[in-house]
Design a protein around this motif. Structure first.
Motif, PDB file in Angstrom:
ATOM      1  N   SER A 117       1.104  -1.426   0.058  1.00 18.31           N
ATOM      2  CA  SER A 117      -0.344   0.048   0.014  1.00 18.31           C
ATOM      3  C   SER A 117       0.455   1.632   0.091  1.00 18.31           C
ATOM      4  CB  SER A 117      -0.744   0.120   1.483  1.00 18.31           C
ATOM      5  OG  SER A 117      -1.662   1.367   1.376  1.00 18.31           O
ATOM      6  N   GLN A 143       1.124  -0.620  -4.957  1.00 24.84           N
ATOM      7  CA  GLN A 143      -0.124   0.295  -5.050  1.00 24.84           C
ATOM      8  C   GLN A 143      -0.517   1.652  -4.566  1.00 24.84           C
ATOM      9  OE1 GLN A 143      -2.000   1.692  -1.790  1.00 24.84           O
ATOM     10  NE2 GLN A 143      -3.468   1.884  -3.327  1.00 24.84           N
ATOM     11  N   TYR A 145      -2.091   5.145  -4.955  1.00 26.73           N
ATOM     12  CA  TYR A 145      -3.144   6.318  -4.433  1.00 26.73           C
ATOM     13  C   TYR A 145      -2.191   7.902  -5.494  1.00 26.73           C
ATOM     14  CZ  TYR A 145      -5.903   3.749  -1.018  1.00 26.73           C
ATOM     15  OH  TYR A 145      -6.808   3.436  -1.085  1.00 26.73           O
ATOM     16  N   THR A 171      -4.991   2.815  -7.707  1.00 24.99           N
ATOM     17  CA  THR A 171      -6.354   2.771  -6.784  1.00 24.99           C
ATOM     18  C   THR A 171      -7.049   3.918  -7.433  1.00 24.99           C
ATOM     19  OG1 THR A 171      -5.714   1.187  -5.028  1.00 24.99           O
ATOM     20  CG2 THR A 171      -8.159   2.619  -4.861  1.00 24.99           C
ATOM     21  N   LYS A 245      -7.178  -1.126 -10.142  1.00 28.12           N
ATOM     22  CA  LYS A 245      -7.254  -1.545  -8.688  1.00 28.12           C
ATOM     23  C   LYS A 245      -8.986  -1.104  -8.803  1.00 28.12           C
ATOM     24  CE  LYS A 245      -7.022  -3.627  -4.779  1.00 28.12           C
ATOM     25  NZ  LYS A 245      -8.259  -2.484  -3.884  1.00 28.12           N
ATOM     26  N   GLY A 246     -10.005  -0.984  -8.444  1.00 27.47           N
ATOM     27  CA  GLY A 246     -11.181  -1.093  -8.018  1.00 27.47           C
ATOM     28  C   GLY A 246     -12.585  -1.487  -9.314  1.00 27.47           C
ATOM     29  N   SER A 267     -12.964  -5.000  -8.035  1.00 26.61           N
ATOM     30  CA  SER A 267     -12.838  -4.300  -6.253  1.00 26.61           C
ATOM     31  C   SER A 267     -14.062  -3.512  -5.753  1.00 26.61           C
ATOM     32  CB  SER A 267     -11.518  -4.340  -5.736  1.00 26.61           C
ATOM     33  OG  SER A 267     -11.284  -3.930  -4.088  1.00 26.61           O
ATOM     34  N   HIS A 269     -13.017  -2.311  -2.734  1.00 26.87           N
ATOM     35  CA  HIS A 269     -11.806  -1.794  -1.536  1.00 26.87           C
ATOM     36  C   HIS A 269     -12.559  -3.023  -0.400  1.00 26.87           C
ATOM     37  CE1 HIS A 269      -9.891   1.935  -1.484  1.00 26.87           C
ATOM     38  NE2 HIS A 269     -10.016   1.445  -0.010  1.00 26.87           N
TER      39      HIS A 269
END
Length: 381
Positions: A117, A143, A145, A171, A245-246, A267, A269
């Protein structure tokens, strides 16, 4: 919480991932438990993620040759020993002092992939150094953000590249946090010594200049929310493959492929953002159909048994990710606990394959979940 030798020993009564969860509740304080276990709103999606896998029946075939079978899969040019990866989970030192390092050591020992993360509580470089020497390790992904400061984001990507991460996982389903009642009731806060160490040095964002009647969300925070243009920008500054992702909606899946995404992770979340969003087991086959094999599709959310892994593969997944169960293992016994969670899933997957007549995961087709899909019915075999 303080570490003791007992926190490195696995209680003998733990025989399943559900047992890990029950025991972890005794190890974690209310603050950490609310953060890791809770979902958004009324937690409808959180529960649906689990129940959707349960609702899928397995239709076993018998008397098939199984000797020499295996769980190996291909993913982004690599051969993996099995299709189980660890999902990105923030602030793992809330669960155990060794945090992400313990998670990474366990994954490397069991041949599982790791997705670290952005909000890890251990530096991305330390995690990479821990696993790179292991020749049997799975893939190491970072991952991401997107941050409000593009220069900082680019520097973070460059750090991940330099440390040896093999892909970026962007994400895309959290432009804002979900409404997490459990965290609010617990008054969640990060304890001293636990924080997003990889974001150290991020310049503060300027507070929005709101006029009367304007929304702090729509007229403030969401001006920084990522868009498809940001996906293109990210791809332009990195040599690493970028997975999104998501993704739940088939139209977004098709747009992601058109935008050059290297893969998708179905996903929601973990039920922590939009409550009443569909369960990932429901969305997975729709996304798989939408991309038509153009890119690998992975899935997370509610996977607690080897049978769930097999069902995901039958629905078209290339691999699965698990998050909360690994955290429960971490809380229970550090790296040994995470390794036990992975071992249980791998063993249960092999048993499920044997009992359904699947020598390899290529045999896990939609017919495994719906007998009407089996070509043998039409051929008379």
């Amino acid at each position: 919480m303080t570490d003791t030798p007992a926190r490195h020993r696995l209680p003998p009564e733990i025989a399943s991932l559900a047992d890990h969860e029950l025991h972890a509740r005794q190890q974690l304080d209310d603050n950490a438990w609310a953060y890791f276990s809770g979902g958004a709103g009324d937690e409808i999606t959180l529960r649906a993620n689990r129940s959707a896998w349960d609702a899928l029946p397995l239709w076993p075939r018998v008397l098939r040759p199984l000797a020499g079978g295996h769980t190996r899969v291909q993913l982004l040019g690599r051969t993996l020993a099995h299709p189980i990866l660890l999902a990105p989970v923030a602030f793992q030192r809330l669960a155990h002092p060794d945090g992400e390092l313990a998670m990474a050591y366990a994954a490397a020992a069991l041949g599982a992939g790791v997705v670290l993360s952005t909000q890890a509580s251990v530096s991305l470089e330390a995690v990479a150094e821990a696993v790179h020497p292991d020749p049997g390790r799975g893939p190491l992904w970072f991952q991401l953000y997107l941050q409000h400061d593009r220069g900082f984001t680019q520097a973070l990507v460059q750090r991940a590249e330099a440390a040896g991460y093999e892909a970026l996982v962007l994400t895309v389903d959290a432009p804002t946090s979900g409404v997490r009642d459990r965290e609010r009731r617990a008054g969640f806060r990060l304890p001293p010594g636990v924080g997003p160490v990889n974001l150290a040095g991020l310049p503060p964002s300027a507070p929005p200049d709101l006029r009367p009647g304007q929304s702090a969300l729509f007229d403030g925070l969401l001006h920084q929310a990522p868009t498809w243009d940001d996906v293109a920008w990210l791809q332009s500054i990195t040599r690493l493959p970028v997975l999104l992702k998501g993704v739940l909606h088939p139209a977004d899946a098709r747009q992601a492929v058109a935008a050059g995404a290297a893969g998708l992770i179905v996903s929601n979340h973990g039920g922590r953002t939009l409550d009443t969003a569909p369960a990932t087991a429901t969305a997975l086959p729709r996304v798989v159909q939408a991309v038509g094999g153009a890119v690998p599709v992975l899935v997370d959310g509610g996977i607690r048994r080897g049978t769930d892994v097999l069902k995901a593969m039958a629905l078209g997944a290339s691999a699965v990710l698990v998050g909360r169960p690994a955290v429960w293992g971490l809380a229970n016994a550090g790296a040994a606990g995470v390794a036990h969670v992975l071992r249980l899933l791998r063993d249960e997957l092999e048993v499920a394959m044997a009992l359904t007549g699947c020598a390899t995961l290529a045999d896990a087709t939609p017919a495994l979940l719906d007998a009407a899909e089996d070509p043998a019915l039409r051929s008379g075999r």
